[in-house]
Design a protein around this motif. Structure first.
Motif, short mmCIF file in Angstrom:
data_model
loop_
_atom_site.label_atom_id
_atom_site.label_comp_id
_atom_site.label_asym_id
_atom_site.label_seq_id
_atom_site.Cartn_x
_atom_site.Cartn_y
_atom_site.Cartn_z
N GLY A 168 -1.49 10.32 1.74
CA GLY A 168 -0.80 11.53 1.30
C GLY A 168 0.13 11.33 0.13
N VAL A 169 0.45 10.08 -0.18
CA VAL A 169 1.30 9.80 -1.35
C VAL A 169 0.40 9.55 -2.54
N PRO A 170 0.59 10.27 -3.64
CA PRO A 170 -0.31 10.08 -4.79
C PRO A 170 -0.25 8.66 -5.33
N GLU A 171 -1.42 8.15 -5.74
CA GLU A 171 -1.54 6.77 -6.21
C GLU A 171 -0.60 6.47 -7.37
N GLN A 172 -0.35 7.49 -8.21
CA GLN A 172 0.47 7.25 -9.39
C GLN A 172 1.97 7.40 -9.11
N SER A 173 2.32 7.54 -7.83
CA SER A 173 3.73 7.69 -7.47
C SER A 173 4.54 6.50 -7.97
N PRO A 174 5.63 6.78 -8.70
CA PRO A 174 6.44 5.67 -9.25
C PRO A 174 7.45 5.10 -8.25
N GLU A 175 7.56 5.73 -7.09
CA GLU A 175 8.60 5.32 -6.16
C GLU A 175 8.17 4.07 -5.39
N LEU A 176 8.75 2.93 -5.77
CA LEU A 176 8.37 1.67 -5.13
C LEU A 176 8.74 1.65 -3.66
N ASN A 177 9.82 2.35 -3.30
CA ASN A 177 10.25 2.28 -1.90
C ASN A 177 9.32 3.05 -0.97
N GLU A 178 8.33 3.76 -1.53
CA GLU A 178 7.35 4.43 -0.68
C GLU A 178 6.23 3.50 -0.26
N HIS A 179 6.13 2.34 -0.90
CA HIS A 179 5.08 1.38 -0.55
C HIS A 179 5.35 0.75 0.81
N LYS A 180 4.28 0.47 1.53
CA LYS A 180 4.36 -0.25 2.81
C LYS A 180 3.70 -1.61 2.64
N ARG A 181 4.26 -2.60 3.29
CA ARG A 181 3.65 -3.94 3.22
C ARG A 181 2.70 -4.09 4.41
N LYS A 182 1.45 -4.38 4.11
CA LYS A 182 0.43 -4.51 5.16
C LYS A 182 -0.12 -5.93 5.19
N LEU A 183 -0.38 -6.38 6.40
CA LEU A 183 -0.98 -7.70 6.61
C LEU A 183 -2.34 -7.50 7.27
N TYR A 184 -3.36 -8.10 6.68
CA TYR A 184 -4.71 -8.08 7.24
C TYR A 184 -5.10 -9.51 7.61
N THR A 185 -5.72 -9.69 8.77
CA THR A 185 -6.13 -11.02 9.18
C THR A 185 -7.58 -11.02 9.62
N GLU A 192 0.84 -1.19 0.00
CA GLU A 192 0.00 0.00 0.00
C GLU A 192 0.88 1.24 0.00
N LEU A 193 0.33 2.31 -0.54
CA LEU A 193 0.96 3.62 -0.42
C LEU A 193 0.43 4.30 0.83
N PRO A 194 1.30 4.94 1.60
CA PRO A 194 0.82 5.65 2.80
C PRO A 194 -0.11 6.79 2.41
#
Length: 277
Positions: free
Chosen positions: A124-141, A120-122
């Motif tokens: 405030g970060v635009p959806e079309q942001s190309p920066e992969l390192n801005e993504h966060k890995r989320k776990l839902y259970t 997921e992107l945090p």
């Protein structure tokens, strides 16, 4: 951290999955556990769906969930991608509970422990942001019943599920307020779990609303264990993590947990899934 590691011309998943199961023929005539794993879930790169269903009163409900629940989750997820995934899980469980009770013969039911891992992107970060390192890995259970999901973080086990048992004081009160009776730690003297998918015989008392969590996955998180009560009846969360923490191969880790359960007297079917993060 990038969502996926590129190896040559092949993208590699950021997680590895292992699973092991055993009918436990000494005590059980049939296998009522079912597991499901979907890589690149919802056609999204490096997402994952992992689930274990532990059936009772037959395997119809657990088999149905193993084949269909992930499709329902995906459908509801893509209907409105702004919706909280925990809400999507809740709606999916309730729909599946209703479908099992209306479409399947018999009175079978199953516990469920379900995880979705995604990038997921945090805010405030635009959806079309190309920066992969801005993504966060989320776990839902999400879970109903006493199948359990445990995260191993920084040397400590963290339980991400809630055991819905008739011996639990909060669940006991809920069942009694709904007009049920708890006898010998069982709903109406028969069913040990207070939440499940199916079990139409206990409709209104045993419900399908899951306990849900959301957690950001960090470098301190090493693996997940998803397993039915056939494992957890004979080992606690921390010990389960300890006995596999040095095993690099997830299939071998899952086999180690199943072997431990059988050697330590479990009387149930056993299924364990290990997701190395």
């Amino acid at each position: 951290m990038s969502p996926v590691a590129k190896h040559g011309d092949q993208y590699q998943l950021s997680y590895r999955v292992g699973v092991a199961e055993n009918k436990n023929s000494k005590f059980r005539k049939t296998m009522e556990d079912v597991h499901t794993y979907v890589k690149n879930f919802a056609s999204r790169l490096d997402w994952g769906y992992f689930a274990i269903f532990d059936g009772h009163a037959g395997s119809q409900a657990s088999k149905w969930c193993g084949s269909h629940l992930h499709r329902v989750v995906e459908e509801l997820l893509l209907e409105d991608e702004t919706d909280d995934v925990r809400n999507v899980m809740n709606r999916s469980f309730l729909r599946v509970d209703q479908e099992i009770n209306s479409e399947l013969p018999g009175n079978s039911g199953c516990t469920a422990a379900v995880c979705m891992l995604r990038w997921e992107l945090p805010d405030g970060v635009p959806e079309q942001s190309p920066e992969l390192n801005e993504h966060k890995r989320k776990l839902y259970t999400a879970n109903v019943g006493d199948s359990r999901i445990v995260l191993f973080r920084n040397g400590q086990s963290i339980r991400l599920t809630y055991d819905h048992k008739a011996s639990d004081i909060l669940e006991m009160q809920r069942v009694e307020q709904a007009g049920g009776l708890i006898m010998k730690s069982r709903v109406n003297g028969m069913l040990a779990v207070t939440r499940s998918l199916g079990d139409k015989f206990f409709d209104g008392l045993v419900v399908g609303n899951p306990f849900t969590t959301s957690v950001e996955i960090t470098n301190e998180d090493k693996f997940l264990i998803i397993a039915c009560d056939g494992l957890w009846d004979v080992i606690d969360d921390q010990e389960a993590c300890e006995i596999i923490k040095d095993i690099k191969e997830p299939n071998e880790a899952a086999k180690t947990l199943v072997r431990y359960a059988l050697e330590n007297g479990t009387t149930d079917n056993v299924t364990a899934m290990v997701v190395c993060l």
